[in-house]
Design a protein around this motif. Sequence first.
Motif: not given
Length: 228
Positions: A6-34
């Motif tokens: 929960x954030x007042x700056x949701x766009x802040x997360x666009x790049x970090x969540x779309x790259x690196x380990x967090x992207x991999x964790x999401x693609x492997x369906x080990x981590x659901x981020x909302x």
Amino acid sequence: MRVDIISVLPDFFDSPLANGLLRIAREKQRLQLHVHSLREYGLGKYKQVDDTPFGGGAGMVLRVEPVFACIEKLKADRDYDEVIFFTPDGKQFNQSEANRHALDRNLILLCGHYKAIDERIRETLITKEISLGDFVLSGGELPALIFLDSVARLLPGVLHDEESMLTDSFQDGKLDCAHYTRPSEFRGMKVPDVLLSGNHKKIEEWRLENAIERTRQRRPDLLKDINL
């Protein structure tokens, strides 16, 4: 694992969540981020989420109504292990805490902003308060990403070589040893001979001794808690 941010700056997360380990964790369906924009729960025409502090003083304070509305909506759909708020006066985060949270199923991360959040949010909704150190940031977005990265890399199947995390700093109470790769010599700087020897027993002994010495030099406080 599911994590709601929960954030007042949701766009802040666009790049970090779309790259690196967090992207991999999401693609492997080990981590659901909302990521939830707190302004969607804001008040009035301008979706206000903050106001001036009672008693006067500098800065703005995050209001209770939008935060309550967002968290109560999430909790109506599922149970959460923790509702975490990042704050300098929280408990210091460390590797043991990251290991523990890697076993959680559902987490809410509330990112503060402005001068503070209304204390009633902390008293009523927050179940855990985390500090990353004795310094102040402009918001909780960066601490949330650091927390996520430290936990997501521990989830099964996220790292390509899971054995590597077993020798990370702090996993056994001390710092990791020094590491080298090719070339074996660069501008007169040579890799320790033992690492090129092929003798795995000697290499492990060298790594252990190097890790202990490095810890003794840089973080001697860690050694008092482990048996060498």
